[in-house]
Every structure is written in structure tokens, then in C-alpha cells.
Design a protein around this motif. Sequence first.
Motif, PDB file in Angstrom:
ATOM      1  N   THR A  56       0.819  -1.210   0.000  1.00 34.82           N
ATOM      2  CA  THR A  56       0.000   0.000   0.000  1.00 34.82           C
ATOM      3  C   THR A  56       0.854   1.262   0.000  1.00 34.82           C
ATOM      4  O   THR A  56       0.561   2.220  -0.730  1.00 34.82           O
ATOM      5  N   ILE A  57       1.904   1.273   0.797  1.00 35.27           N
ATOM      6  CA  ILE A  57       2.752   2.462   0.894  1.00 35.27           C
ATOM      7  C   ILE A  57       3.353   2.834  -0.467  1.00 35.27           C
ATOM      8  O   ILE A  57       3.253   3.991  -0.897  1.00 35.27           O
ATOM      9  N   PRO A  58       3.976   1.903  -1.209  1.00 38.67           N
ATOM     10  CA  PRO A  58       4.486   2.269  -2.539  1.00 38.67           C
ATOM     11  C   PRO A  58       3.395   2.734  -3.491  1.00 38.67           C
ATOM     12  O   PRO A  58       3.592   3.691  -4.256  1.00 38.67           O
ATOM     13  N   ALA A  59       2.227   2.075  -3.447  1.00 40.66           N
ATOM     14  CA  ALA A  59       1.132   2.467  -4.341  1.00 40.66           C
ATOM     15  C   ALA A  59       0.632   3.879  -4.026  1.00 40.66           C
ATOM     16  O   ALA A  59       0.427   4.699  -4.926  1.00 40.66           O
ATOM     17  N   VAL A  60       0.447   4.167  -2.737  1.00 39.49           N
ATOM     18  CA  VAL A  60      -0.011   5.498  -2.334  1.00 39.49           C
ATOM     19  C   VAL A  60       1.054   6.543  -2.644  1.00 39.49           C
ATOM     20  O   VAL A  60       0.740   7.681  -3.030  1.00 39.49           O
ATOM     21  N   ALA A  61       2.316   6.167  -2.500  1.00 34.01           N
ATOM     22  CA  ALA A  61       3.406   7.095  -2.799  1.00 34.01           C
ATOM     23  C   ALA A  61       3.389   7.497  -4.272  1.00 34.01           C
ATOM     24  O   ALA A  61       3.607   8.669  -4.608  1.00 34.01           O
ATOM     25  N   VAL A  62       3.115   6.539  -5.154  1.00 34.81           N
ATOM     26  CA  VAL A  62       3.027   6.848  -6.589  1.00 34.81           C
ATOM     27  C   VAL A  62       1.873   7.795  -6.863  1.00 34.81           C
ATOM     28  O   VAL A  62       2.012   8.786  -7.599  1.00 34.81           O
ATOM     29  N   VAL A  63       0.720   7.526  -6.258  1.00 40.59           N
ATOM     30  CA  VAL A  63      -0.456   8.389  -6.461  1.00 40.59           C
ATOM     31  C   VAL A  63      -0.187   9.801  -5.949  1.00 40.59           C
ATOM     32  O   VAL A  63      -0.514  10.793  -6.618  1.00 40.59           O
ATOM     33  N   CYS A  64       0.426   9.897  -4.773  1.00 39.66           N
ATOM     34  CA  CYS A  64       0.722  11.214  -4.204  1.00 39.66           C
ATOM     35  C   CYS A  64       1.730  11.978  -5.059  1.00 39.66           C
ATOM     36  O   CYS A  64       1.649  13.204  -5.180  1.00 39.66           O
ATOM     37  N   SER A  65       2.673  11.265  -5.659  1.00 34.25           N
ATOM     38  CA  SER A  65       3.654  11.918  -6.522  1.00 34.25           C
ATOM     39  C   SER A  65       3.009  12.437  -7.800  1.00 34.25           C
ATOM     40  O   SER A  65       3.314  13.535  -8.262  1.00 34.25           O
ATOM     41  N   ILE A  66       2.084  11.654  -8.348  1.00 34.50           N
ATOM     42  CA  ILE A  66       1.421  12.049  -9.597  1.00 34.50           C
ATOM     43  C   ILE A  66       0.524  13.266  -9.381  1.00 34.50           C
ATOM     44  O   ILE A  66       0.525  14.215 -10.174  1.00 34.50           O
ATOM     45  N   PHE A  67      -0.233  13.251  -8.287  1.00 36.24           N
ATOM     46  CA  PHE A  67      -1.212  14.314  -8.038  1.00 36.24           C
ATOM     47  C   PHE A  67      -0.709  15.375  -7.060  1.00 36.24           C
ATOM     48  O   PHE A  67      -1.489  16.233  -6.627  1.00 36.24           O
TER      49      PHE A  67
END
Length: 224
Positions: free
Chosen positions: A159-170
Amino acid sequence: NSLLVSLIAILVLTLILPNFTTSANGPVYTQPQLIFVSIACLTIYSTFLLVQTVRHRNYFLPKNKEEKVSVPTFKESILSFITLLVCLGIVVLMAKKLSTPIETIIRNAGLPQSLVGVIIAAVILLPEGIASIKAARKDDLQTSLNLSLGSALTSIGLTIPAVAVVCSIFDLDLVLGLDYKSMVLLGLSIFITMLSLSRGKTNILYGVVLLVNLAAYIFTVIYP
């Protein structure tokens, strides 16, 4: 022990260490730190999967030597993987659908909004929890531990890597660090679990203490 080592390392890196870094104000990581922690989580989780399925597969098999564990065929593995993704999607969509009425109920009851996250997390982990309890009732402790600790490791480690990608994109802020109260309760849970599993046998007392610790966390979310 393999599950606990991996889980504890990821918990510390994602939920405790952000409180003590100084590059950014608050319990957050900077972009380079978040990338490093995401890679670290994926590395630990991938290595654990290698240990669980290849290098030390016997660690995670039932202790009953008479029980034959059949290896699935390639077709069965693909079908199981597709079914897993479908079921996972259903669980996530259910949690998303339930979030609005749960938020309404929490708001009307005058309870803190942080309780919503606790309830949604419980919904998402419910299937693994039920399967783990069923395995324990059949006296298959190894499978029960694989399901319970494995689901916790997967939930955080991926979850942490996935959320990190989303936060970086947006360009969103990601607050990871726990408050001091939660860190104390997390440390207590880890300590009790390690004591419970260190000798290869356990009893009902450890389980009751862990449940009381969980109740203390939920209670202090409502009454901080």
C-alpha cells in the motif's frame, strides 16, 4: 519469525521513522525519502515472497508431516491469480461504497473522522481475518499465521508504494508518522506477538492481551 522480521522493518520505516526525520516539517517524508522507503518496502516484500515460495518454503508449510501439500499447475495458478484480483477489486469497491454511509454515521454520532479509516481497514482485512480464524479453529496454526501476518505485511508493504506513486502524480501530501500514543500501542503489540511466538507455542492469554490492546487503540481514537 520471517513474517515478523519483515513486518516490523516495514512498520518502523513507514510509520515511526517519519516522526524523526528532519528534512521536512511534520511526520512526512520528502520526495527522495518517500521513493527510498517505497523501494525498501518492495525489496523487503519481494525477498519475503522469495523466502516463502522458493528458498525456505518448508518454513510456511503445515507441521503435520502426513499432510500432502499439492503444487498447483500453471493453469490453476493463473486462474487463482485472476480470481484474487477480481475478489480484491470487489472488496476495495465495497469499502469505497461503504465509506460514505460510515462517514455519515460517525459524523452524526459526534465521533472523530479518524475512526472511519479504522473501520474501512477492518472491512478490507475481514476476509483474511475470517480465513485465519477458521484455520486456527482447525488447529492449523501455521496457515493461520501465514494468513494473518501475511495479510498485514501485504497491506502495508504494497500500500505504501502504491499510495506514494499516487501522491507523486497528483502532488498530494502523505502523512505517514503515527502519533506517540499509537507508537506506544504498536510497540506493545509487536512485543506481545514476539513473546507469543518466540517459543513455538502460545495460549489464550496472549490473544486476549492483544485484543485488549486493539480495544485500547480504538478507544483512544474515540477519546484521545
